[in-house]
Design a protein around this motif. Structure first.
Motif, PDB file in Angstrom:
ATOM      1  N   SER A  45       1.783   2.502  -9.726  1.00  0.00           N
ATOM      2  CA  SER A  45       0.510   2.959  -9.157  1.00  0.00           C
ATOM      3  C   SER A  45      -0.398   1.762  -8.907  1.00  0.00           C
ATOM      4  CB  SER A  45      -0.171   3.953 -10.105  1.00  0.00           C
ATOM      5  OG  SER A  45      -0.672   3.291 -11.255  1.00  0.00           O
TER       6      SER A  45
ATOM      7  N   LYS B 182       0.822  -1.214   0.000  1.00  0.00           N
ATOM      8  CA  LYS B 182       0.000   0.000   0.000  1.00  0.00           C
ATOM      9  C   LYS B 182       0.859   1.268   0.000  1.00  0.00           C
ATOM     10  CE  LYS B 182      -4.090  -2.082   2.126  1.00  0.00           C
ATOM     11  NZ  LYS B 182      -3.648  -3.462   1.857  1.00  0.00           N
TER      12      LYS B 182
ATOM     13  N   THR C 171      -3.503   1.730  -9.212  1.00  0.00           N
ATOM     14  CA  THR C 171      -4.496   1.689 -10.288  1.00  0.00           C
ATOM     15  C   THR C 171      -4.007   0.820 -11.434  1.00  0.00           C
ATOM     16  OG1 THR C 171      -5.297   3.899  -9.724  1.00  0.00           O
ATOM     17  CG2 THR C 171      -5.825   3.071 -11.933  1.00  0.00           C
TER      18      THR C 171
ATOM     19  N   GLY D  42      -0.669   4.962  -0.134  1.00  0.00           N
ATOM     20  CA  GLY D  42      -2.071   5.021  -0.551  1.00  0.00           C
ATOM     21  C   GLY D  42      -2.293   5.086  -2.040  1.00  0.00           C
ATOM     22  N   THR D  43      -1.252   5.375  -2.825  1.00  0.00           N
ATOM     23  CA  THR D  43      -1.430   5.526  -4.275  1.00  0.00           C
ATOM     24  C   THR D  43      -0.579   4.555  -5.096  1.00  0.00           C
ATOM     25  OG1 THR D  43       0.292   7.238  -4.370  1.00  0.00           O
ATOM     26  CG2 THR D  43      -2.004   7.971  -4.039  1.00  0.00           C
ATOM     27  N   HIS D  44       0.505   4.100  -4.497  1.00  0.00           N
ATOM     28  CA  HIS D  44       1.451   3.248  -5.226  1.00  0.00           C
ATOM     29  C   HIS D  44       1.862   2.066  -4.345  1.00  0.00           C
ATOM     30  CE1 HIS D  44       1.794   6.974  -7.525  1.00  0.00           C
ATOM     31  NE2 HIS D  44       2.417   6.309  -8.488  1.00  0.00           N
TER      32      HIS D  44
ATOM     33  N   ARG E  86       7.406   5.100  -5.121  1.00  0.00           N
ATOM     34  CA  ARG E  86       6.298   5.150  -6.088  1.00  0.00           C
ATOM     35  C   ARG E  86       6.656   4.263  -7.285  1.00  0.00           C
ATOM     36  NH1 ARG E  86       4.781  11.375  -6.988  1.00  0.00           N
ATOM     37  NH2 ARG E  86       2.919  10.375  -7.891  1.00  0.00           N
TER      38      ARG E  86
END
Length: 329
Positions: A297, A230, A299, A237-239, A294
């Protein structure tokens, strides 16, 4: 061969010397009636050393000036220095690994060979009587061309009589220092690359901050991959975050560093279009990990078309090449 230890004395006696000649390499040869005060090596059946192809003979250790030393003799010349047709003789500081880091010893060194006919010694030392500096990168001092074999083997010269000879040494320590700092860098030629693949299953159910792969070996050191599912730091929270870390950093000698080139990838299990990052980094006890907060991602990672997650499992690959090692002297 018979070794005879000789008691160390604290002062240098004044001796009558007959100077023979100066050497172009900064040493002087002369003769003296006085025997070596610190150590003597008597060799019997010397010709058998050559017959049996003994390239190097090391004496036992002896103490002088608070340090341990030994004589090293090359009966037909020091081949590592391309010396031929001569006897090579040198003094080596022994058990240097037991000395404090950054040690230096300055000593006046004399090397002896007995002329048994005249009962005098051929002595070699620095031409100006200077002390020689011994340290971690220079453990010895001596004379590569101490005496030509033709001169030594001629019995009329008195050095080899009835196949026996006598060598010796004097060492007078003048000064000791400890620098305390220094390092040695060793770059590795044609360094091998190690590849390790780690299968991470149940990715969507990973709740811990960090997960680690099994330990693997590259360049004689232990490594591991660290995955933050996470994210970490800027990627939280993003990657997902991915790092390479030393697994044995606690065993490194203080001041040691490892220079490694590495690639980390999350494999595309569908189209083999892998996403990776490549870096070079100096790893150490204080900087034992390097990577990317990072890296990918979340996503993209979860896209079915990306091929990174198949049946909720991803494959993480590391390629590691250790290019150099720096260690304290």
């Amino acid at each position: 061969m018979k070794l005879i230890g000789v008691t160390c004395i604290s002062t240098i006696q004044q001796i009558a010397m007959d100077r023979i000649f100066d050497d172009k390499d900064g040493i002087i040869r002369y003769s003296s009636d006085a025997p070596p005060t610190h150590y003597t090596v008597k060799m019997q059946s010397f010709s058998l050393l050559l017959k049996n192809a003994v390239e190097k003979y090391e004496s036992g250790e002896f103490e002088a000036g608070g340090y341990k030393w030994k004589l090293v003799l090359y009966p037909s010349g020091n081949k590592s220095k391309n010396v031929k047709e001569h006897i090579s003789l040198c003094l080596v500081i022994a058990d240097a690994s037991a000395l404090c880091r950054g040690w230096e010893v300055y000593a006046v060194v004399r090397l002896f060979l007995l002329d048994q006919k005249k009962d005098k010694y051929l002595i070699v030392q620095d031409a100006l009587g200077r002390e020689r500096r011994f340290h971690g990168l220079k453990l010895e001092w001596g004379c590569d061309q101490y005496i030509p074999l033709t001169v030594f083997n001629d019995a009329s010269n008195g050095y080899l009589v009835e196949d026996s000879c006598v060598f010796g040494a004097e060492v007078f320590v003048c000064k000791e220092t400890i620098t305390g700092k220094g390092e040695c860098l060793s770059m590795i030629k044609d360094a091998p690359t190690c590849k390790h693949v780690w299968k991470v299953e149940g990715f969507s159910k990973l709740n811990e901050e960090c997960y680690e792969s099994k330990v693997f070996i590259a360049g004689d050191h232990k490594w591991k991959i660290q995955l933050y599912p996470k994210g970490r730091r800027l990627g939280t929270g993003t990657h997902c975050s991915l790092y390479l870390a030393l697994a044995d950093f606690t065993t490194l000698v203080p001041g040691s560093k490892i220079y490694a080139e590495f690639t980390l990838r999350i494999l595309d299990q569908v189209q083999a279009k892998h996403i990776g990052g490549k870096a070079k980094y100096w790893f150490s006890a204080s900087q034992q990990q390097y990577g990317w907060p990072r890296f990918m991602s979340l996503t993209y990672l979860n896209l079915p078309s990306a091929g990174c997650l198949v049946k909720d499992a991803c494959l993480v690959e590391a390629e590691v090449t250790v290019l150099g090692i720096s260690s304290a002297l």
